[in-house]
Design an enzyme around this catalytic site. Structure first.
Site, short mmCIF file in Angstrom:
data_model
loop_
_atom_site.label_atom_id
_atom_site.label_comp_id
_atom_site.label_asym_id
_atom_site.label_seq_id
_atom_site.Cartn_x
_atom_site.Cartn_y
_atom_site.Cartn_z
N CYS A 22 -11.60 -38.56 21.81
CA CYS A 22 -10.69 -39.37 21.17
C CYS A 22 -9.76 -38.14 20.26
CB CYS A 22 -11.36 -39.43 19.69
SG CYS A 22 -12.82 -41.22 20.35
N ASP A 498 -19.00 2.17 14.03
CA ASP A 498 -18.71 3.28 12.97
C ASP A 498 -19.80 3.67 12.47
OD1 ASP A 498 -16.78 4.92 11.26
OD2 ASP A 498 -17.02 3.55 9.89
#
Length: 805
Positions: A22, A498
């Site tokens: 649809c 990090d």
């Protein structure tokens, strides 16, 4: 979406969009509408997103969607418009309302003094329209605040209620038809009674199927409505013919059977399936509903004269002073001005421990105040609040498509035409091979094929799982930006971390300082230089020395990844790492090297301060490792993922942090570009790489990685680039995110398997493949029930994700 100055994004809430098939039909229809620069249809969010120049083309887009047999949720209202003195006022007010975002069309009648307006309830409301006309000197008389305004949720509730009524009537009217058709066929006027009960079901309660199928046919497309309309329509017309002209079959030695029960029960079952599916779908979006429910409707604002006034949250402006009492929800983002209290931020961060908020601390919309009371200054309101940004991010992620969905979309787009072809082929084969009853049994088999085939189950398999997965992540404090990253996270076999703000707290403190010569003027220059630096370590130095008089520098230069350079009274000063000093041939006396080495071994970051060609001081900054980092790293390593730590810090500090956390691989003194290059190196080795960072310096590496994860307490740039955000900045959320990815992908695979298997087994049985073997023919009513259950089973399986830990 990147926009030009004259473009606007419009969100159109869709109705009756059951599957990706649809959505594809609407997408294709929108591509033919002039005035739309770009468009996208999101099944999960039940919306179409269009980019148009200054909202031109919105009406055409809505008309196209409705012509295709689908709906757009709009609100039509009449409001008295006050303050008009002439016809020109009416024109002016009309233009103002028409130019408001989300307004489809507006008309002002000067004679009656009324504004007739149609608007998109997800983009605007009566309050916003009132504010717009008030700014021009007019006013709108709208309902009292205590009266429930019509919202998108209200529209959905009304439609659900209507669907429930239709389903109830369809089931009640179908029951007598089934009883007579199955057990009491020989009672007087049996056919007539069945026709009387079945007709309202087919003609009235099922009319939307036929209307939508006709709209599809006009545009040379087909969807599930087409299958339902063909199957029930043929069964009903065939039955009416047999009831009216029974002699046609009797003269040919056949019995004139009627199949009113099949037509009525198929519609009843499909309506029931839709009802259950809608209820289940509502549960898949519960995360969004919970987030939306966090913001209060009213706030207490402190006026200039010191009096308190309750106002609607929509009219709060930046700069307003808001009073928060014990137990109240915070309405907008702001900064505490007076008072203090503990605030529960678990709904945003997933962290259960309340956070103490004192003067100058930030508070966020949707969080809950505990026992204290305080005042805060609003700085972000409406769509700018963190809560609003989270809601938007979750909605966008739930509306995005996973890579696996592309294949499913292709299958769904050709599914309905293939099913219709199979039904026609079934009828032809029965006509030639079915003997005396071939035409009747062939017709029933063709109807059964049309009924049992279900494109919805295929279309719902991926998006419902993604919707639940993204929602569950949001509830846990893991914001997932798109479906692709959720699908890809399960493949991650290398994670780069990090150090500062990721493994450590990101709150560096100056712990030690050693001067070659005690010189107060040098301290002043040090603080002056660090005040101009944007590095978090510089902030720690400034905080340590406090408010001291700092001279004005003649020159300042930031050297990325190394430090800063400044000039004052013809003297050059350097502040940074050892590498910066070495590159500039700076002498480092042994008196400074000894404490620097010792601090490095203690996992402290060492900063050098040089004047001219000699270092004059060395400083040690410590950043505490987060309590949960060691546990998270251990969990990730146990899953077989390779972990790497990259930091701009020196070798000794990096080694000490790696040792304390259990990380085997690390790199020190790394520049931002080096991080991105290292990501590429791992990718070239065939690894799926996740990058985890919190700063601007991590953004390049985040953009390069396959899966990028930002810490929520880091920079906005990092969060903007990353595909996932951990709001609490807690590393233990990363194993949770990977586990969630594995669970979601497993659910998608299960859904697709059952959807494909259902159709692969169901369609041949419906066509009558077992009839030559054991004489079995599938009843169209049973096929209708099976079709309804297939979609429901897919949605229910996706909902199981919520229960998994």
């Amino acid at each position: 979406m990147a926009l030009n100055n004259n473009e606007k994004i419009i969100y159109l809430p869709l109705e009756s969009v059951e599957s990706e098939h649809c959505a594809g039909i609407i997408d294709k229809g929108l591509s033919q509408v002039k005035g739309i620069n770009s468009h996208k249809v999101e099944l999960n969010n039940r919306r179409a997103i269009i980019v148009v120049p200054q909202e031109k083309g919105v009406s055409d887009a809505i008309k196209t969607i409705k012509d295709l047999g689908y709906g757009v949720s709009t609100v039509k209202k009449n409001y008295p418009l006050l303050g008009m003195t002439c016809a020109a006022c009416a024109g002016s007010a009309e233009n103002i309302v028409n130019n408001e975002s989300g307004v489809v069309n507006a008309a002002v009648n000067f004679a009656t003094g009324n504004l007739s307006v149609e608007f998109l309830p997800n983009m605007t409301n009566a309050k916003k329209l009132q504010k717009a006309v008030q700014a021009a000197g007019y006013d709108l008389l709208i309902e009292d605040e205590s009266t429930q305004q019509e919202t998108l949720e209200d529209i959905h509730q009304k439609k659900f209620k209507k669907l429930k009524q239709k389903t109830t009537w369809a089931v009640m009217l179908s029951l007598p038809v089934v009883i007579i058709g199955m057990f009491l066929m020989n009672i007087p006027y049996a056919n007539l009674i069945m026709w009387l009960f079945a007709t309202p079901v087919v003609v009235c309660l099922g009319k939307d199927f036929y209307i939508n199928a006709w709209k599809q046919a006009k545009h040379r497309s087909a969807n599930m409505d087409t299958l339902v309309a063909l199957s029930t329509g043929i069964a009903y017309i065939f039955s009416v013919f047999n009831m009216t002209f029974p002699a046609f079959w009797e003269t040919r030695g056949l019995e004139a059977h009627v199949y009113f029960e099949a037509a009525a029960v198929i519609i009843a079952f499909i309506l029931l399936g839709k009802l259950l599916e809608e209820k289940a779908k509502g549960n898949t979006s519960s995360a969004i509903k919970k987030l939306m429910g966090l913001q209060p409707k009213t706030v207490t604002v402190l006026q200039a004269d010191g009096h308190e006034k309750k106002i609607a949250v929509e009219v709060v402006k930046p700069g307003d002073i808001i009073l928060v009492k014990p137990g109240e929800k915070i309405a907008v983002d702001g900064i505490v001005t007076t008072g203090s209290s503990y605030v529960d931020e678990s709904m945003l961060s997933g962290e259960p421990v309340p956070v103490l908020k004192t003067k100058q601390e930030k508070v966020f919309a949707g969080t809950i105040n505990h026992k204290g009371s305080f005042r805060f200054k609003a700085n972000k309101v409406g769509k700018e609040t963190m809560l609003a940004q989270i809601i938007k991010m979750v909605q966008d992620a739930q509306g995005s498509k996973a890579p696996v969905q592309k294949l499913v979309d292709k299958i769904a787009s050709i599914f309905v035409p293939i099913v219709i072809s199979i039904a026609i082929l079934t009828l032809i084969l029965w006509l030639f091979l079915g003997g005396t009853n071939g035409i009747v049994q062939g017709l029933l088999a063709a109807i059964t094929v049309l009924v049992i085939a279900c494109p919805c189950a295929l279309g719902l398999a991926t998006p419902t799982a993604i919707m639940v997965g993204v929602g569950k992540g949001a509830e846990k404090g893991i914001l997932i930006k798109d479906a692709e990253s959720l699908e890809l996270a399960k493949k991650v076999d290398a994670i780069i971390l990090d150090k500062t703000g990721t493994i450590t707290e990101g709150k560096p403190q100056l712990t030690d300082i050693y001067w070659l010569h005690n010189d107060d003027s040098s301290k002043d220059i040090l603080v002056s230089i660090e005040k101009q630096s944007e590095h978090p370590l510089a902030e720690a130095v400034v905080k340590y020395f406090g408010e001291i008089t700092s001279p004005k520098l003649d020159h300042f230069e930031s050297i990325t990844g190394k430090g800063v350079k400044a000039e004052y009274r013809n003297e050059t000063y350097l502040i940074g790492n050892k590498k910066l000093l070495t590159e500039n041939n700076i002498i480092m006396p042994s008196e400074l090297l000894k404490p620097a080495d010792n601090w490095g071994k203690q996992a402290k970051t060492v900063i050098w301060f040089a004047r001219g060609n000699q270092a004059i001081s060395v400083l040690a900054i410590s950043d505490k490792i987060k309590d949960t980092s060691v546990q998270a790293i251990k969990e990730l390593q146990q899953t077989g993922i390779d972990l790497y730590m990259l930091t701009g810090d020196n070798q000794a500090t990096a080694r000490a942090i790696a040792k304390q956390t259990g990380i085997k691989y690390f790199k020190a003194e790394v520049l931002p570009q080096d991080k991105a290059n290292f990501v590429k190196e791992l990718q070239q080795q065939g690894k799926t790489v996740a990058m985890v960072g919190d700063g601007i310096n991590d953004s390049t590496a985040l953009a390069t990685a396959d899966v990028s994860i930002a810490m929520g307490k880091g920079s906005d740039i990092a969060m903007d680039v990353a595909k996932m955000t951990i709001i609490s900045s807690d590393l233990t959320k990363i194993p949770e995110a990977i586990k969630l990815s594995k669970q979601t992908v497993a659910t998608i695979k299960q859904n697709l398997f059952w959807a494909f298997i259902y159709n692969l087994i169901g369609i041949p049985i419906a066509a009558g493949i077992l009839y030559p073997v054991n004489g079995f023919l599938l009843n169209p009513m049973i096929a209708g029930a099976a079709m309804a259950m297939s979609s429901l089973s897919v949605v229910s399986n996706s909902l199981r994700l919520k229960l998994k830990k």
